[in-house]
Design a protein around this motif. Structure first.
Motif, PDB file in Angstrom:
ATOM      1  N   TYR A  15     -65.651   0.311 -55.562  1.00 14.44           N
ATOM      2  CA  TYR A  15     -65.483   0.165 -54.110  1.00 14.44           C
ATOM      3  C   TYR A  15     -64.947  -1.239 -53.812  1.00 14.44           C
ATOM      4  O   TYR A  15     -65.356  -2.216 -54.472  1.00 14.44           O
ATOM      5  N   VAL A  21     -69.421   1.241 -59.138  1.00 14.95           N
ATOM      6  CA  VAL A  21     -70.533   2.088 -58.720  1.00 14.95           C
ATOM      7  C   VAL A  21     -70.761   3.251 -59.689  1.00 14.95           C
ATOM      8  O   VAL A  21     -71.893   3.581 -60.018  1.00 14.95           O
ATOM      9  N   GLY A  40     -82.191   9.250 -57.273  1.00 15.46           N
ATOM     10  CA  GLY A  40     -82.663   8.612 -56.040  1.00 15.46           C
ATOM     11  C   GLY A  40     -81.528   8.081 -55.180  1.00 15.46           C
ATOM     12  O   GLY A  40     -80.347   8.266 -55.489  1.00 15.46           O
ATOM     13  N   ASN A  41     -81.966   7.417 -54.130  1.00 14.12           N
ATOM     14  CA  ASN A  41     -81.068   6.745 -53.206  1.00 14.12           C
ATOM     15  C   ASN A  41     -80.127   5.791 -53.927  1.00 14.12           C
ATOM     16  O   ASN A  41     -80.572   4.968 -54.703  1.00 14.12           O
ATOM     17  N   ALA A  43     -77.989   6.278 -56.294  1.00 11.75           N
ATOM     18  CA  ALA A  43     -77.725   6.518 -57.723  1.00 11.75           C
ATOM     19  C   ALA A  43     -76.243   6.796 -57.987  1.00 11.75           C
ATOM     20  O   ALA A  43     -75.752   6.588 -59.095  1.00 11.75           O
ATOM     21  N   GLY A  44     -75.538   7.304 -56.969  1.00 10.11           N
ATOM     22  CA  GLY A  44     -74.109   7.582 -57.146  1.00 10.11           C
ATOM     23  C   GLY A  44     -73.727   9.035 -56.961  1.00 10.11           C
ATOM     24  O   GLY A  44     -72.595   9.441 -57.267  1.00 10.11           O
ATOM     25  N   THR A  46     -73.362  10.919 -54.102  1.00 13.67           N
ATOM     26  CA  THR A  46     -72.330  11.120 -53.068  1.00 13.67           C
ATOM     27  C   THR A  46     -70.977  10.619 -53.568  1.00 13.67           C
ATOM     28  O   THR A  46     -69.945  11.274 -53.369  1.00 13.67           O
ATOM     29  N   THR A  47     -70.988   9.473 -54.224  1.00 18.07           N
ATOM     30  CA  THR A  47     -69.734   8.916 -54.744  1.00 18.07           C
ATOM     31  C   THR A  47     -69.087   9.886 -55.736  1.00 18.07           C
ATOM     32  O   THR A  47     -67.865  10.067 -55.729  1.00 18.07           O
ATOM     33  N   GLU A  93     -72.904  15.028 -46.559  1.00 19.18           N
ATOM     34  CA  GLU A  93     -74.268  14.633 -46.239  1.00 19.18           C
ATOM     35  C   GLU A  93     -74.346  14.342 -44.735  1.00 19.18           C
ATOM     36  O   GLU A  93     -73.404  13.807 -44.152  1.00 19.18           O
TER      37      GLU A  93
HETATM   38  P1  ATP Z   1     -77.735   8.608 -51.221  1.00 22.46           P
HETATM   39  O1  ATP Z   1     -78.592   9.754 -51.496  1.00 22.46           O
HETATM   40  O2  ATP Z   1     -78.440   7.455 -50.599  1.00 22.46           O
HETATM   41  O3  ATP Z   1     -76.432   8.932 -50.542  1.00 22.46           O
HETATM   42  P2  ATP Z   1     -76.252   8.507 -53.654  1.00 22.46           P
HETATM   43  O4  ATP Z   1     -76.864   8.794 -54.971  1.00 22.46           O
HETATM   44  O5  ATP Z   1     -75.448   9.579 -53.038  1.00 22.46           O
HETATM   45  O6  ATP Z   1     -77.364   8.038 -52.665  1.00 22.46           O
HETATM   46  P3  ATP Z   1     -73.989   6.824 -53.273  1.00 22.46           P
HETATM   47  O7  ATP Z   1     -73.958   7.040 -51.793  1.00 22.46           O
HETATM   48  O8  ATP Z   1     -72.949   7.444 -54.089  1.00 22.46           O
HETATM   49  O9  ATP Z   1     -75.407   7.194 -53.855  1.00 22.46           O
HETATM   50  O10 ATP Z   1     -73.979   5.246 -53.497  1.00 22.46           O
HETATM   51  C1  ATP Z   1     -73.921   4.671 -54.803  1.00 22.46           C
HETATM   52  C2  ATP Z   1     -73.817   3.159 -54.672  1.00 22.46           C
HETATM   53  O11 ATP Z   1     -72.555   2.833 -54.095  1.00 22.46           O
HETATM   54  C3  ATP Z   1     -74.861   2.501 -53.789  1.00 22.46           C
HETATM   55  O12 ATP Z   1     -75.261   1.294 -54.401  1.00 22.46           O
HETATM   56  C4  ATP Z   1     -74.139   2.244 -52.506  1.00 22.46           C
HETATM   57  O13 ATP Z   1     -74.665   1.102 -51.854  1.00 22.46           O
HETATM   58  C5  ATP Z   1     -72.706   1.981 -52.976  1.00 22.46           C
HETATM   59  N1  ATP Z   1     -71.706   2.388 -51.974  1.00 22.46           N
HETATM   60  C6  ATP Z   1     -71.586   3.592 -51.407  1.00 22.46           C
HETATM   61  N2  ATP Z   1     -70.548   3.638 -50.544  1.00 22.46           N
HETATM   62  C7  ATP Z   1     -69.992   2.401 -50.577  1.00 22.46           C
HETATM   63  C8  ATP Z   1     -68.885   1.771 -49.922  1.00 22.46           C
HETATM   64  N3  ATP Z   1     -68.120   2.440 -49.067  1.00 22.46           N
HETATM   65  N4  ATP Z   1     -68.623   0.483 -50.205  1.00 22.46           N
HETATM   66  C9  ATP Z   1     -69.390  -0.201 -51.084  1.00 22.46           C
HETATM   67  N5  ATP Z   1     -70.430   0.315 -51.742  1.00 22.46           N
HETATM   68  C10 ATP Z   1     -70.745   1.589 -51.492  1.00 22.46           C
END
Ligand code: ATP
Length: 246
Positions: A15, A21, A40-41, A43-44, A46-47, A93
């Motif tokens: 990012y 990430v 968990g929150n 973890a990556g 959504t990415t 989400e």
């Molecule tokens: P959640 O359940 O909270 O959505 P997740 O497992 O889906 O968690 P992601 O949303 O993929 O996790 O986030 C993974 C990491 O990437 C986190 O540390 C988050 O802070 C970071 N992150 C997500 N979106 C961005 C962004 N647009 N710019 C910078 N960092 C980001």
């Protein structure tokens, strides 16, 4: 072995040019299955889904290593609209229904790639069949419907594009346990009757493992464990660290 619909191979995501990430994520989604991406929150999860559906650019993210294949075809350079044409739809989400539109209008926005009115009407009936609650709320503005109805609306809208792979991000978020169960039952039904394949990101490990065939567990941008859902559900480490979460 079942055909592999989606093959994510060692992807890295950065990012804003600097924040690494995803640190080499690989996973496979076989045709006709429900695969859960757990963790968990932050973890990556959504990415990972956004990388597959090419929705990272709006977030200033990019895939810098690895490959993503849909039925053997590289898809990293396809637009989200190209992917919808190929049957891949993401349910974001937080649901993202259009608050000022009715439930039915929201559903119809999902059919933008379809030109036949008859087909769209038939699909709408099919969605109402799976989600009878949406039929009773069809003329209600989405803003005035419950969280569960909005989640159903978001999934229903995805179905309007006739997908074969749905990327479903945190369907349980903010919903009461009974409603979560109702949503997952419908996912299972769609999987069995309509042969829709699901890649499902969830923090609610209990529920996801109950409905998924296979699970991947993520931590800090890496897959740390994977296996058949029934095995993960009884694994001591999973029980200790992840079950009861969500
Ligand atoms: P959640 O359940 O909270 O959505 P997740 O497992 O889906 O968690 P992601 O949303 O993929 O996790 O986030 C993974 C990491 O990437 C986190 O540390 C988050 O802070 C970071 N992150 C997500 N979106 C961005 C962004 N647009 N710019 C910078 N960092 C980001």
């Amino acid at each position: 072995m079942k055909d592999i619909v989606l093959n994510v191979n060692g992807i890295e995501v950065i990012y804003n040019h600097v924040i690494l990430v995803l640190k080499g994520v690989s996973l496979q989604v076989p045709d006709g299955r429900i695969v859960a991406l757990l963790g968990g929150n932050g973890a990556g999860k959504t990415t990972t889904l956004r990388a597959v559906s090419n929705l990272l650019k709006g977030e200033r993210g990019e895939v810098t290593k690895g490959s993503i294949e849909l039925r053997g075809e590289r898809i990293e350079n396809l637009t989200p609209a190209d992917l919808v044409q190929r049957g891949v739809v993401q349910v974001m989400e937080g649901r993202h229904c259009f608050a000022h539109l009715t439930i039915e209008e929201n559903l119809l926005t999902g059919a933008y790639t379809r030109s036949s009115k008859q087909e769209v009407a038939a699909n709408l009936e099919k969605v109402y069949n799976y989600f009878p609650r949406l039929k009773t709320r069809r003329t209600s503005q989405a803003a005035y419907t419950s969280g569960g109805e909005q989640q159903m609306c978001a999934i229903g809208r995805a179905l309007m594009a006739n997908p074969n792979l749905v990327l479903l991000d945190e369907p349980s978020m903010g919903l009461a346990p009974q409603i979560v169960e109702e949503v997952f039952e419908i996912v299972k039904d769609l999987n069995q009757k309509e042969k829709v394949t699901f890649l499902l990101a969830e923090q609610n490990t209990n529920m996801a493992l109950k409905y998924a065939d296979y699970g991947y567990i993520m931590e800090s941008g890496r897959i740390v464990m994977d296996g058949p859902a029934a095995e993960l559900a009884t694994n001591e480490d999973v029980k200790e660290f992840y079950l009861g979460v969500g």
